[in-house]
Design a protein around this motif. Sequence first.
Motif, PDB file in Angstrom:
ATOM      1  N   PHE A  39      34.858  17.082  16.905  1.00  9.40           N
ATOM      2  CA  PHE A  39      36.026  17.894  16.551  1.00  9.40           C
ATOM      3  C   PHE A  39      35.651  19.370  16.437  1.00  9.40           C
ATOM      4  O   PHE A  39      36.362  20.250  16.950  1.00  9.40           O
ATOM      5  CB  PHE A  39      36.631  17.392  15.241  1.00  9.40           C
ATOM      6  N   VAL A  40      34.523  19.657  15.788  1.00 12.58           N
ATOM      7  CA  VAL A  40      34.080  21.050  15.664  1.00 12.58           C
ATOM      8  C   VAL A  40      33.816  21.648  17.048  1.00 12.58           C
ATOM      9  O   VAL A  40      34.200  22.795  17.330  1.00 12.58           O
ATOM     10  CB  VAL A  40      32.816  21.133  14.778  1.00 12.58           C
ATOM     11  N   SER A  83      35.244  20.793  19.816  1.00 17.81           N
ATOM     12  CA  SER A  83      36.533  21.002  20.488  1.00 17.81           C
ATOM     13  C   SER A  83      37.212  22.279  19.992  1.00 17.81           C
ATOM     14  O   SER A  83      37.885  22.967  20.773  1.00 17.81           O
ATOM     15  CB  SER A  83      37.451  19.792  20.279  1.00 17.81           C
ATOM     16  N   LEU A  84      37.049  22.608  18.723  1.00 14.45           N
ATOM     17  CA  LEU A  84      37.609  23.867  18.208  1.00 14.45           C
ATOM     18  C   LEU A  84      36.954  25.060  18.891  1.00 14.45           C
ATOM     19  O   LEU A  84      37.601  26.088  19.135  1.00 14.45           O
ATOM     20  CB  LEU A  84      37.413  23.955  16.689  1.00 14.45           C
ATOM     21  N   GLY A  85      35.674  24.909  19.203  1.00 17.06           N
ATOM     22  CA  GLY A  85      34.991  25.987  19.916  1.00 17.06           C
ATOM     23  C   GLY A  85      35.579  26.258  21.289  1.00 17.06           C
ATOM     24  O   GLY A  85      35.463  27.374  21.811  1.00 17.06           O
ATOM     25  N   LEU A  92      38.546  26.666  21.976  1.00 17.41           N
ATOM     26  CA  LEU A  92      39.656  27.612  21.854  1.00 17.41           C
ATOM     27  C   LEU A  92      39.177  29.055  21.927  1.00 17.41           C
ATOM     28  O   LEU A  92      39.989  29.971  22.066  1.00 17.41           O
ATOM     29  CB  LEU A  92      40.402  27.389  20.532  1.00 17.41           C
ATOM     30  N   SER A  93      37.864  29.271  21.834  1.00 14.64           N
ATOM     31  CA  SER A  93      37.325  30.621  21.929  1.00 14.64           C
ATOM     32  C   SER A  93      37.337  31.084  23.378  1.00 14.64           C
ATOM     33  O   SER A  93      37.327  30.278  24.311  1.00 14.64           O
ATOM     34  CB  SER A  93      35.890  30.651  21.402  1.00 14.64           C
ATOM     35  N   VAL A 131      41.954  19.083  21.372  1.00 10.59           N
ATOM     36  CA  VAL A 131      41.774  19.235  19.926  1.00 10.59           C
ATOM     37  C   VAL A 131      42.528  18.143  19.173  1.00 10.59           C
ATOM     38  O   VAL A 131      42.017  17.580  18.188  1.00 10.59           O
ATOM     39  CB  VAL A 131      42.233  20.637  19.470  1.00 10.59           C
ATOM     40  N   THR A 165      40.422  14.845  19.384  1.00 10.04           N
ATOM     41  CA  THR A 165      39.237  14.817  18.522  1.00 10.04           C
ATOM     42  C   THR A 165      39.624  14.784  17.046  1.00 10.04           C
ATOM     43  O   THR A 165      38.940  14.158  16.236  1.00 10.04           O
ATOM     44  CB  THR A 165      38.335  16.031  18.801  1.00 10.04           C
ATOM     45  N   LEU A 166      40.742  15.435  16.703  1.00 11.61           N
ATOM     46  CA  LEU A 166      41.203  15.399  15.312  1.00 11.61           C
ATOM     47  C   LEU A 166      41.631  13.986  14.922  1.00 11.61           C
ATOM     48  O   LEU A 166      41.248  13.475  13.852  1.00 11.61           O
ATOM     49  CB  LEU A 166      42.365  16.372  15.116  1.00 11.61           C
TER      50      LEU A 166
END
Length: 505
Positions: A45-46, A48-50, A52-53, A95, A98-99
Amino acid sequence: MTGAWWLILAVLVLPAAGALLLAVLPEAARRAAPALGTAVAALTFVASLGLLSGRHGPRGDRVVDPWHAVDLPWVPSLGVRLHLGVDGISAPLVVLTTLLVLLCAVYTLWTRPAGGSVRALYALMLVIEVGIVGTFLALDLVVFFVAFEITLLPMYALIAGWGGAGRRHAAMKFVLYTLAGSVLLLVGVLLVAIPGGTDIVALSQQGAGLSRTAQITAFIILALAFAVKSPLWPLHTWLPDAHTEAPTVGSVLLAGVLLKMGTYGFVRVAIPLLPEGARAVAPAVAVLAVAAILVGAFCCLTQREIKRLVAYSSVGHMGFVLLGVATLTTTGIQAALIGNVAHGIVTGLLFFLAGAIKDRYGTGLLTELSGLGQRAPVLAGILGFIAVASLGLPGLAGFWGELFAIVAAWERSEGGTDPLWTACAVLAAIGGALAAAYFLRLLRIVVNGEPGPVVERAGPLPVRPGEWLSWGPLAALTLVLGLVPALVLDLGLGPVRALVAVVSS
């Protein structure tokens, strides 16, 4: 390689490695399986947040416009490459996937379904995550097909191994329908790939090189394949059985993200690669989508079991998504994208709640659950909140997708002058009103009714810590996305504009 390509690999390698590690854990270490599975899901999950960068603004000049991409040789003799990437259309779904896997892992730490080993359960969830995320990241048709199929056997095992009394029948029905869709998907991929190659980015820019008749044929085949997974009426009948018998985490993943693979396939593969086919077949898809909205609503009005009611509501909600897609307009496809994400969040929480209620009271029958508001007011309050979100209350996540799918259909009717699109808009609006009717019926029976023997005997049952941890993020996102829909809409605006331009030309 483009951008943070290592994050693309991380969101696939981490769950794959985690599933393999869980499978080979020695006997002495198997008690650590839940913690290990949850840790892997959290790291994924972390990562996948990356993804978005590094995103860029809405340029609107490319249908597939990845921020980060991996492009490596895979089968050079066939021209197939391991081409993966993320853009504004796929990122929200990656995201979301994965969440939901992380929240299912957390939920299972406290509430483990009866059935096989918990180690196998966590491994299956991670394999399902690999398939779903791989589908959303695939930029090659062969990679897309392989990832699309990875989820089949793990989901079958999840339903058959940890489901209810009718789990084997439901799992087999799921497999048979999905296999039929798989065959159609393979045929459709071959029809596109043989003349034009397998690279989705290149095909979206230059076309598949097919005649109009061939495009219509290929689009119909792909549409049927994606309709099975979506699910679109009348290919939806596997869904209520699968949801009713699946364990809670299986229902959450099935409704939350597995259904999105079908609607995503329309937007990422079928429409951009076969624009003439899309223009010809879109009205038929719209008619079937409206039928799904109405059939889902009428079935919900007659349901007496809570999970089955939520399952049929998914048929209706996904009908709104497909109606938005079928309009082939910026408004409609944007409505479909936010409708996809909102449905995953809202219905994911609805299935968490339905599972918790069945676990507590040993039944899902609405008449036996009356009086929940008096004996379990917190649980009933959360159910009420997410039910009104699902029926499309303004200010909550479910509002935007449904409203603007109807608006897009009305725009296609040119102010009511096109009878087909006018009928679609009006009937979809009626379906939205029926959604309010069946959810309010649910709340009247379960929350406001007098306590029945089952609820009275169980007494007050508080929400557990694991439930707060797994439900809280979804409840918060329901409110945040309802108030700030631009969090999703702005990401996909450029590719959607480019897609509409291709179809309109």
